[in-house]
Motif scaffolding. Structure first.
Motif, mmCIF file in Angstrom:
data_model
loop_
_atom_site.group_PDB
_atom_site.id
_atom_site.type_symbol
_atom_site.label_atom_id
_atom_site.label_comp_id
_atom_site.label_asym_id
_atom_site.label_seq_id
_atom_site.Cartn_x
_atom_site.Cartn_y
_atom_site.Cartn_z
ATOM 1 N N HIS A 173 8.895 -8.745 17.585
ATOM 2 C CA HIS A 173 9.409 -8.302 16.284
ATOM 3 C C HIS A 173 10.768 -8.929 15.969
ATOM 4 O O HIS A 173 11.072 -9.184 14.806
ATOM 5 C CB HIS A 173 9.442 -6.772 16.205
ATOM 6 C CG HIS A 173 8.068 -6.214 16.022
ATOM 7 N ND1 HIS A 173 7.289 -6.539 14.939
ATOM 8 C CD2 HIS A 173 7.305 -5.408 16.788
ATOM 9 C CE1 HIS A 173 6.115 -5.941 15.029
ATOM 10 N NE2 HIS A 173 6.104 -5.248 16.155
ATOM 11 N N GLU A 208 3.413 5.158 17.019
ATOM 12 C CA GLU A 208 4.774 4.699 17.312
ATOM 13 C C GLU A 208 5.805 5.747 16.874
ATOM 14 O O GLU A 208 6.771 6.002 17.599
ATOM 15 C CB GLU A 208 5.046 3.360 16.642
ATOM 16 C CG GLU A 208 4.301 2.212 17.309
ATOM 17 C CD GLU A 208 4.809 0.848 16.869
ATOM 18 O OE1 GLU A 208 5.099 0.025 17.744
ATOM 19 O OE2 GLU A 208 4.916 0.616 15.655
ATOM 20 N N SER A 258 0.836 -1.199 0.000
ATOM 21 C CA SER A 258 0.000 0.000 0.000
ATOM 22 C C SER A 258 0.873 1.252 0.000
ATOM 23 O O SER A 258 2.077 1.178 0.245
ATOM 24 C CB SER A 258 -0.872 0.000 1.262
ATOM 25 O OG SER A 258 -0.044 -0.163 2.397
ATOM 26 N N VAL A 314 1.174 -5.505 19.519
ATOM 27 C CA VAL A 314 2.121 -4.884 20.447
ATOM 28 C C VAL A 314 2.596 -3.575 19.810
ATOM 29 O O VAL A 314 2.677 -3.480 18.592
ATOM 30 C CB VAL A 314 3.349 -5.803 20.699
ATOM 31 C CG1 VAL A 314 2.964 -6.996 21.531
ATOM 32 C CG2 VAL A 314 4.000 -6.266 19.399
HETATM 33 C C1 LIG Z 1 5.685 2.595 10.416
HETATM 34 C C2 LIG Z 1 4.889 1.336 10.300
HETATM 35 C C3 LIG Z 1 4.782 0.492 11.411
HETATM 36 C C4 LIG Z 1 4.050 -0.693 11.323
HETATM 37 N N1 LIG Z 1 3.969 -1.479 12.429
HETATM 38 C C5 LIG Z 1 3.276 -2.620 12.368
HETATM 39 C C6 LIG Z 1 3.195 -3.470 13.488
HETATM 40 O O1 LIG Z 1 3.762 -3.181 14.547
HETATM 41 N N2 LIG Z 1 2.482 -4.624 13.374
HETATM 42 C C7 LIG Z 1 1.844 -4.978 12.216
HETATM 43 O O2 LIG Z 1 1.211 -6.039 12.163
HETATM 44 N N3 LIG Z 1 1.904 -4.187 11.124
HETATM 45 C C8 LIG Z 1 2.595 -3.033 11.164
HETATM 46 N N4 LIG Z 1 2.669 -2.226 10.053
HETATM 47 C C9 LIG Z 1 1.979 -2.635 8.812
HETATM 48 C C10 LIG Z 1 2.816 -3.630 7.992
HETATM 49 O O3 LIG Z 1 4.144 -3.174 7.871
HETATM 50 C C11 LIG Z 1 2.194 -3.846 6.610
HETATM 51 O O4 LIG Z 1 0.877 -4.322 6.799
HETATM 52 C C12 LIG Z 1 2.988 -4.852 5.783
HETATM 53 O O5 LIG Z 1 4.217 -4.280 5.417
HETATM 54 C C13 LIG Z 1 2.232 -5.260 4.501
HETATM 55 O O6 LIG Z 1 3.042 -6.109 3.737
HETATM 56 P P1 LIG Z 1 2.948 -6.092 2.139
HETATM 57 O O7 LIG Z 1 3.919 -7.101 1.632
HETATM 58 O O8 LIG Z 1 1.535 -6.201 1.709
HETATM 59 O O9 LIG Z 1 3.419 -4.639 1.720
HETATM 60 P P2 LIG Z 1 4.873 -3.987 1.880
HETATM 61 O O10 LIG Z 1 5.643 -4.627 2.944
HETATM 62 O O11 LIG Z 1 4.620 -2.519 1.954
HETATM 63 O O12 LIG Z 1 5.581 -4.332 0.493
HETATM 64 C C14 LIG Z 1 5.110 -3.857 -0.752
HETATM 65 C C15 LIG Z 1 6.282 -3.818 -1.715
HETATM 66 O O13 LIG Z 1 5.779 -3.641 -3.038
HETATM 67 C C16 LIG Z 1 6.609 -2.728 -3.732
HETATM 68 N N5 LIG Z 1 5.832 -2.136 -4.806
HETATM 69 C C17 LIG Z 1 4.835 -1.246 -4.708
HETATM 70 N N6 LIG Z 1 4.357 -0.937 -5.935
HETATM 71 C C18 LIG Z 1 5.068 -1.663 -6.820
HETATM 72 C C19 LIG Z 1 5.056 -1.776 -8.243
HETATM 73 N N7 LIG Z 1 4.214 -1.062 -8.997
HETATM 74 N N8 LIG Z 1 5.940 -2.630 -8.831
HETATM 75 C C20 LIG Z 1 6.813 -3.345 -8.068
HETATM 76 N N9 LIG Z 1 6.869 -3.261 -6.720
HETATM 77 C C21 LIG Z 1 6.006 -2.442 -6.116
HETATM 78 C C22 LIG Z 1 7.049 -1.746 -2.653
HETATM 79 O O14 LIG Z 1 8.262 -1.090 -3.024
HETATM 80 C C23 LIG Z 1 7.234 -2.656 -1.444
HETATM 81 O O15 LIG Z 1 8.547 -3.119 -1.344
HETATM 82 C C24 LIG Z 1 3.396 -1.041 10.107
HETATM 83 C C25 LIG Z 1 3.507 -0.192 8.997
HETATM 84 C C26 LIG Z 1 4.241 0.979 9.084
HETATM 85 C C27 LIG Z 1 4.353 1.874 7.879
#
Ligand SMILES: Cc1cc2nc3c(=O)[nH]c(=O)nc-3n(C[C@H](O)[C@H](O)[C@H](O)COP(=O)(O)OP(=O)(O)OC[C@H]3O[C@@H](n4cnc5c(N)ncnc54)[C@H](O)[C@@H]3O)c2cc1C
Length: 455
Positions: free
Chosen positions: A405, A194, A131, A375
């Motif tokens: 974590h 956080e 996202s 957490v």
């Molecule tokens: C500051 C922060 C703290 C958080 N703390 C927690 C927590 O304590 N506990 C918890 O459960 N969740 C937490 N979250 C939420 C959690 O990090 C996300 O829900 C999780 O990262 C989702 O994983 P994902 O693989 O869907 O997306 P992401 O990990 O965001 O990965 C998506 C990837 O896709 C890539 N991408 C995007 N668009 C394209 C494209 N067009 N082409 C190719 N690549 C692309 C991006 O560069 C990125 O590397 C936190 C989020 C943030 C921002």
């Protein structure tokens, strides 16, 4: 006999085009799914009947829950990321973005960071693009605010906050000082709370070195549209967190909207108006825009419509998980899995197994996980937790936050480095120096070059 069978298999593999899995995104889902596939498809990857390509603009996965600690200087920024090429030796990693998924033609459009875009064919596509910050058309927001989703944003914010302490301490102009020492965070979810709590904790430590700055000079403001914060840990713990933040002198503006922030002049819906040099926007996320330029079906919230088996609804050969996907929560009928790391990591395991089953013509399984609670770290030795109904606060919650974590951060190498960072910060004070110059490293040289020839 055996060698003949091996030869026959090898020959059939040579004559067959390998099945190509393309993974769009190398965050939580992209990395953990690839790790799983490296194991479950070990044989196929070895004999060449399957190949995997992962595409992401970055060459690393960011462990986002550690970003607030990286911003506060408790963990080195390099240790909150996992280098994709090193961790995924069996996967071809391409850096750039996917701008379109044309599933009917089984191609993605790949745009490398430099050069011509090209079409990449696939047999299976995995949508793991996560996202982006969900912004609103608020005057001044795009120019004055910063998000908190990437390691670049977290470190830039750290440098900014510390540089503003430098600025305030060096100025006798009350207006300059007040603007520099007013910090605003918009959005009271995980990321916002956080980031706010860790950075406030860091400034409290840092001002010991600034003779002209007292704690009363710092103004930290949270702007939250609803009447609660940290919904992830439940109402009771959210309320407790609010109390703790207020006790620390942080202003919580609940049921309040940011109306505008042009030139850093913050105006809120409660009629308040003040100057701030730091505005952090963490008010929600929306699916990566790549979902809008393809032919994969979307749900009413713009996420990829996904089944309980993590396949994209109504099509073959497409899978999705994580923040980009609307995955029905089978433990909570009628609801969807929340966009968080807890689901992303667990979905990746099922996703890897289901892709393997799909390629082998076997039965796919449902994704089932009952949300275990959450957490959150609120600064050194401060935290809040609600896990399986066990509610903790203060040091026990902070300890749980760290151990949870640590158990999740990918690779042993990262875990050891993170523990080393934490251990060092037990014995030595954390670094509170701004390296803001890193953002404009050529400024000094450019100024020297423009100053004319030496006489
Ligand atoms: C500051 C922060 C703290 C958080 N703390 C927690 C927590 O304590 N506990 C918890 O459960 N969740 C937490 N979250 C939420 C959690 O990090 C996300 O829900 C999780 O990262 C989702 O994983 P994902 O693989 O869907 O997306 P992401 O990990 O965001 O990965 C998506 C990837 O896709 C890539 N991408 C995007 N668009 C394209 C494209 N067009 N082409 C190719 N690549 C692309 C991006 O560069 C990125 O590397 C936190 C989020 C943030 C921002």
């Amino acid at each position: 006999m055996l060698s003949q069978a091996i030869e026959a298999r090898r020959a059939s593999v040579v004559n067959r085009k390998p099945k190509h899995i393309v993974i769009v995104g190398g965050g939580y889902v992209g990395l953990y799914t690839s790790l799983r596939l490296q194991r479950t498809l070990r044989r196929e990857l070895r004999d060449g009947s399957v190949r995997i390509t992962l595409i992401d603009p970055q060459s690393y996965m960011t462990y986002q829950p550690f970003l607030p600690e990286a911003a506060a200087g408790n963990i080195s920024p390099r240790h909150v990321v996992a280098p994709l090429r090193r961790v995924l030796p069996k996967v071809r990693v391409l850096n750039g973005k996917v701008s379109k998924v044309h599933h009917e033609a089984r191609t993605v459009t790949f745009e490398p960071s430099v050069g011509q875009s090209r079409e990449i064919e696939y047999d299976v596509v995995v949508m793991a693009a996560g996202s982006i910050s969900r912004t609103l058309p608020i005057p001044g927001l795009a120019d004055a605010a910063i998000g908190f989703k990437t390691v670049g944003e977290a470190i830039a914010l750290r440098n900014r906050v510390l540089a503003l302490l430098d600025r305030a301490d060096s100025s006798e102009d009350e207006e300059v000082r007040r603007r520099a020492l007013t910090f605003v965070v918009v959005g009271g979810g995980f990321a916002g709370i956080e980031a706010l709590a860790e950075l406030e904790d860091m400034t409290e430590d840092a001002i010991k070195y600034y003779p002209s700055i007292q704690q009363k000079d710092l103004r930290w403001v949270l702007i939250e549209a609803s009447d609660r914060i940290l919904p992830e840990v439940g109402p009771e713990m959210g309320e407790w967190t609010a109390e703790e933040l207020r006790e620390r002198g942080i202003e919580l503006k609940m049921k309040t909207l940011l109306k505008s922030c042009e030139g850093g002049l913050v105006k809120t819906s409660d009629g308040d108006s003040f100057e701030s040099a730091t505005i952090v926007w963490t008010a929600g996320v929306k699916p990566s825009p790549v979902v809008n330029s393809g032919d994969l079906p979307l749900d009413e919230r713009g996420r990829i419509m996904t089944t309980t088996r993590l396949t994209v609804a109504g099509v073959k050969g497409a899978f999705a998980a994580g923040d980009v996907a609307g995955v029905p929560d089978v433990t909570n009928p009628g609801q969807y899995c929340a966009p968080n790391a807890q689901h992303a990591v667990r979905q990746s395991k099922v996703l890897g197994d289901n892709i393997t089953a799909y390629l082998r013509g076997e039965k796919l399984k449902d994704y089932r996980h009952k949300y275990a609670g959450s957490v959150a770290g609120l600064g050194l030795h401060k935290g809040v937790a609600n896990v399986y109904g066990v509610k903790l606060r203060g040091i026990p919650a902070w300890f749980m936050h760290r151990t949870y974590h640590l158990s999740r951060v990918p690779t042993v190498n990262r875990k050891v480095r993170v523990v080393a960072d934490w251990t060092l910060s037990l014995f030595f004070k954390r670094e509170t120096v701004s390296l803001g110059q890193l953002e404009n490293p050529r400024d000094e040289f450019r100024a020297a070059a423009q100053s004319g020839p030496a006489r």
